[in-house]
Design a protein around this motif. Structure first.
Motif, PDB file in Angstrom:
ATOM      1  N   GLY A 162      -4.416 -10.103   7.952  1.00  0.00           N
ATOM      2  CA  GLY A 162      -4.394  -9.191   9.129  1.00  0.00           C
ATOM      3  C   GLY A 162      -2.712  -8.868   9.599  1.00  0.00           C
ATOM      4  N   VAL A 163      -1.909  -9.633   9.134  1.00  0.00           N
ATOM      5  CA  VAL A 163      -0.556  -9.531   9.336  1.00  0.00           C
ATOM      6  C   VAL A 163       0.036  -8.108   8.490  1.00  0.00           C
ATOM      7  N   ALA A 164      -0.466  -8.156   7.044  1.00  0.00           N
ATOM      8  CA  ALA A 164      -0.160  -7.431   6.183  1.00  0.00           C
ATOM      9  C   ALA A 164      -0.681  -5.906   6.341  1.00  0.00           C
ATOM     10  N   ALA A 165      -2.217  -6.058   6.738  1.00  0.00           N
ATOM     11  CA  ALA A 165      -2.732  -4.796   7.497  1.00  0.00           C
ATOM     12  C   ALA A 165      -1.837  -4.132   8.420  1.00  0.00           C
ATOM     13  N   SER A 166      -1.375  -4.611   9.432  1.00  0.00           N
ATOM     14  CA  SER A 166      -0.752  -4.349  10.510  1.00  0.00           C
ATOM     15  C   SER A 166       0.659  -3.519   9.847  1.00  0.00           C
ATOM     16  N   ARG A 167       1.317  -4.288   9.040  1.00  0.00           N
ATOM     17  CA  ARG A 167       2.379  -3.860   8.424  1.00  0.00           C
ATOM     18  C   ARG A 167       2.159  -2.515   7.638  1.00  0.00           C
ATOM     19  N   ALA A 168       1.163  -2.670   6.825  1.00  0.00           N
ATOM     20  CA  ALA A 168       0.787  -1.387   6.075  1.00  0.00           C
ATOM     21  C   ALA A 168       0.522  -0.325   6.952  1.00  0.00           C
ATOM     22  N   GLU A 169       0.010  -0.290   8.168  1.00  0.00           N
ATOM     23  CA  GLU A 169      -0.384   0.611   8.972  1.00  0.00           C
ATOM     24  C   GLU A 169       1.212   1.024   9.625  1.00  0.00           C
ATOM     25  N   ARG A 170       2.016   0.244   9.941  1.00  0.00           N
ATOM     26  CA  ARG A 170       3.489   0.743  10.313  1.00  0.00           C
ATOM     27  C   ARG A 170       4.117   1.500   9.157  1.00  0.00           C
ATOM     28  N   LEU A 171       3.889   1.180   7.950  1.00  0.00           N
ATOM     29  CA  LEU A 171       4.772   1.864   6.932  1.00  0.00           C
ATOM     30  C   LEU A 171       4.011   3.249   6.741  1.00  0.00           C
ATOM     31  N   ALA A 172       2.899   3.167   6.964  1.00  0.00           N
ATOM     32  CA  ALA A 172       2.128   4.541   6.909  1.00  0.00           C
ATOM     33  C   ALA A 172       2.603   5.477   7.831  1.00  0.00           C
ATOM     34  N   ARG A 173       2.715   4.804   9.294  1.00  0.00           N
ATOM     35  CA  ARG A 173       3.065   5.644  10.187  1.00  0.00           C
ATOM     36  C   ARG A 173       4.698   6.204  10.030  1.00  0.00           C
ATOM     37  N   ASP A 174       5.257   5.424   9.714  1.00  0.00           N
ATOM     38  CA  ASP A 174       6.822   5.435   9.815  1.00  0.00           C
ATOM     39  C   ASP A 174       7.418   6.304   8.524  1.00  0.00           C
ATOM     40  N   TYR A 175       6.752   5.910   7.368  1.00  0.00           N
ATOM     41  CA  TYR A 175       7.398   6.549   6.209  1.00  0.00           C
ATOM     42  C   TYR A 175       6.152   7.328   5.435  1.00  0.00           C
ATOM     43  N   GLY A 176       4.998   7.526   5.745  1.00  0.00           N
ATOM     44  CA  GLY A 176       3.864   8.307   5.129  1.00  0.00           C
ATOM     45  C   GLY A 176       3.508   7.461   3.892  1.00  0.00           C
ATOM     46  N   VAL A 177       3.613   5.976   3.762  1.00  0.00           N
ATOM     47  CA  VAL A 177       3.064   5.443   2.617  1.00  0.00           C
ATOM     48  C   VAL A 177       1.674   5.307   2.829  1.00  0.00           C
ATOM     49  N   ARG A 178       1.056   5.615   1.488  1.00  0.00           N
ATOM     50  CA  ARG A 178      -0.600   5.471   1.608  1.00  0.00           C
ATOM     51  C   ARG A 178      -1.120   4.260   1.119  1.00  0.00           C
ATOM     52  N   PHE A 179      -2.024   3.738   1.651  1.00  0.00           N
ATOM     53  CA  PHE A 179      -2.768   2.513   1.403  1.00  0.00           C
ATOM     54  C   PHE A 179      -4.261   2.353   1.680  1.00  0.00           C
ATOM     55  N   SER A 180      -4.751   1.441   1.352  1.00  0.00           N
ATOM     56  CA  SER A 180      -6.133   1.245   1.470  1.00  0.00           C
ATOM     57  C   SER A 180      -6.552  -0.276   1.979  1.00  0.00           C
ATOM     58  N   ALA A 181      -7.293  -0.402   2.909  1.00  0.00           N
ATOM     59  CA  ALA A 181      -7.375  -2.091   2.982  1.00  0.00           C
ATOM     60  C   ALA A 181      -8.646  -2.601   2.577  1.00  0.00           C
ATOM     61  N   LEU A 182      -8.681  -3.573   1.888  1.00  0.00           N
ATOM     62  CA  LEU A 182     -10.099  -3.745   1.202  1.00  0.00           C
ATOM     63  C   LEU A 182     -10.525  -5.265   1.649  1.00  0.00           C
ATOM     64  N   ASP A 183     -11.664  -5.371   2.273  1.00  0.00           N
ATOM     65  CA  ASP A 183     -12.103  -6.758   2.705  1.00  0.00           C
ATOM     66  C   ASP A 183     -12.278  -7.670   1.100  1.00  0.00           C
ATOM     67  N   GLY A 184     -12.947  -8.789   1.594  1.00  0.00           N
ATOM     68  CA  GLY A 184     -13.320  -9.807   0.207  1.00  0.00           C
ATOM     69  C   GLY A 184     -14.201  -8.999  -0.889  1.00  0.00           C
ATOM     70  N   ARG A 185     -15.331  -8.386  -0.176  1.00  0.00           N
ATOM     71  CA  ARG A 185     -16.327  -7.698  -1.078  1.00  0.00           C
ATOM     72  C   ARG A 185     -15.850  -6.638  -1.669  1.00  0.00           C
ATOM     73  N   ALA A 186     -14.948  -5.700  -1.281  1.00  0.00           N
ATOM     74  CA  ALA A 186     -14.533  -4.550  -1.810  1.00  0.00           C
ATOM     75  C   ALA A 186     -13.556  -4.984  -2.741  1.00  0.00           C
ATOM     76  N   LEU A 187     -12.729  -6.189  -2.515  1.00  0.00           N
ATOM     77  CA  LEU A 187     -11.679  -6.561  -3.650  1.00  0.00           C
ATOM     78  C   LEU A 187     -12.479  -7.222  -4.906  1.00  0.00           C
ATOM     79  N   CYS A 188     -13.681  -7.863  -4.527  1.00  0.00           N
ATOM     80  CA  CYS A 188     -14.436  -8.433  -5.732  1.00  0.00           C
ATOM     81  C   CYS A 188     -15.086  -7.194  -6.806  1.00  0.00           C
ATOM     82  N   GLU A 189     -15.546  -6.207  -5.961  1.00  0.00           N
ATOM     83  CA  GLU A 189     -16.189  -4.901  -6.577  1.00  0.00           C
ATOM     84  C   GLU A 189     -14.909  -4.174  -7.424  1.00  0.00           C
ATOM     85  N   SER A 190     -13.857  -4.259  -6.919  1.00  0.00           N
ATOM     86  CA  SER A 190     -12.724  -3.566  -7.594  1.00  0.00           C
ATOM     87  C   SER A 190     -12.211  -4.231  -8.678  1.00  0.00           C
TER      88      SER A 190
END
Length: 416
Positions: free
Chosen positions: A148-176
């Protein structure tokens, strides 16, 4: 005689020689051994266009206590290294304060955000597309709160710098990552990064490109660099002398030692890193950072490369691969892996500056002597970018942004 001598055959030095060559400059690339054989070959192979902010020193009491006690695998330290590094480490700690770190990031992101674009033409011209994947990498978490802390940071980086990311839950991570042996809390997938399956081969391909365009690669001792009148010269291993009007120091950690010969003290400090390769038929598909163990698992041509965080140790001191053993255990927990391919782990150092910015520009008081070093964790990422900036300053007279000028931290040896 050459227009420029470039000292150092890693990613930064090779990139500098290529960038100067593209501007019509006659350049000689000089290294004590084979280019691409040192730290540039031993990294995680990630061109980190998403790295908007440099790695800061942990500042919370909990994090520092974990490091001091050895419970953290992110940073290890050797007591014998601390006395000589107190001053740069204190500067690193101060510059990691949130307000200072944000200011530094405003410059840093201008470098990293263009990294893939700066690599792209050389990757194509060198015929190295087969080494590159454009699928990003993940930071994977075992703990829901940390995710959760990392997701909040990623959202800040996306907002401040335009960095792109995707948040994966446990199931999505296993699928990938179907090779995962256990369910994790989830991951942050950084989309903009490119990855390389053989970093040493990529640097070697840049060397070949430089040669194919008429560049000279020579073996010599950079520590013999000296100036006579208006010319710089350095000794080849053969005994011949190489001469030029200008020279560039791009030697990673050894750059500070060479600068000292000219009465300049550079506060470079080393962060040591280790890696080894494990056989893994069903390992991660893209580089996988296990945050809990502070380890990176990167699929490479030679197997699954397991890499560690940072060790604060004197350059040349006895190796202590405690972090690597923890990382290897973590790899076994998460993926089906075999025993190490190597008998001994690879060891290298990251040349770090207290303000986390590389040094780019003409060295004060030394006409025709230029700096391109201090890239910390991002030499592989930023080699072409800082080379382009330096070449612009040297050939076209384009001023490098003030915070990157070397005068900011170079001081006369013996100064208080």
């Amino acid at each position: 005689m050459y227009d420029v001598i470039v000292l150092g055959g890693g990613m930064v030095g090779v990139s500098t020689a290529l960038a100067l060559q593209e501007r019509g400059v006659s350049a000689a690339l000089i290294d004590r051994g084979d280019p691409a054989a040192q730290s540039s070959s031993g990294n995680a192979g990630i061109i980190q266009a998403e790295a908007a902010e440099p790695y800061a020193m942990p500042r919370s009491l909990g994090q520092l206590a974990a490091i001091a006690s050895g419970r953290s695998n992110a940073v290890a330290w050797q007591a014998t290294a601390l006395p000589a590094m107190l001053r740069p480490l204190w500067g690193y700690f101060r510059n990691s304060a949130p307000s200072r770190h944000r200011r530094i990031a405003q410059t840093y992101v201008k470098l990293t955000s263009r990294a893939t674009a700066d690599h792209a033409p050389w990757i194509a011209d060198a015929g190295s597309e087969h080494l590159i994947k454009r699928k990003g990498f993940v930071h994977a978490f075992r703990d829901e709160r940390e995710l959760g802390v990392a997701a909040s940071r990623a959202e800040r980086l996306a907002r401040d710098y335009g960095v792109r990311f995707s948040a994966l839950d446990g199931r999505a991570l296993c699928e990938s990552e179907p090779g995962l042996k256990q369910r994790m809390a989830g991951a942050i997938h950084w989309i903009d990064a490119w990855t390389c399956t053989d970093p040493g081969a990529l640097v070697a391909s840049y060397v070949s490109l430089f040669r194919s365009r008429g560049g000279q690669v020579l073996h010599g001792n950079a520590m013999t660099l000296a100036r006579d009148a208006d010319f710089w010269h350095v000794q080849e291993n053969s005994g011949d002398r190489v001469t030029s009007k200008q020279a560039v120091i791009a030697m990673g950690m050894r750059s500070a030692e060479l600068c000292k010969r000219f009465g300049l003290k550079v506060p470079l400090f080393p962060k040591r890193g280790y890696h080894l390769h494990l056989p893994a038929e069903n390992g991660p598909r893209i580089p996988f950072v296990d945050v809990a163990s502070s380890a990176v698992f990167a699929p490479m041509a030679g197997g699954l490369r397991v890499l560690t965080g940072a060790e604060i140790a004197r350059d040349g001191s006895k190796t202590r691969p405690v972090q690597l053993e923890r990382a290897r255990r973590a790899a076994k927990e998460l993926f089906e892996v075999g025993e190490p391919v190597e008998h001994e782990p690879w060891v290298g150092v990251r040349p770090c500056m207290p303000d986390m910015l590389p040094m780019i520009g003409e060295i004060p008081g030394q006409k025709g002597l230029w700096a391109n070093f201090g890239h910390g964790h991002q030499g592989f990422t930023l080699g072409p970018t800082t080379a382009s900036l330096l070449a612009g300053a040297m050939i076209d007279g384009i001023a490098v942004e003030q915070p990157l000028l070397p005068i900011r931290l170079l001081i006369r040896a013996g100064s208080p």
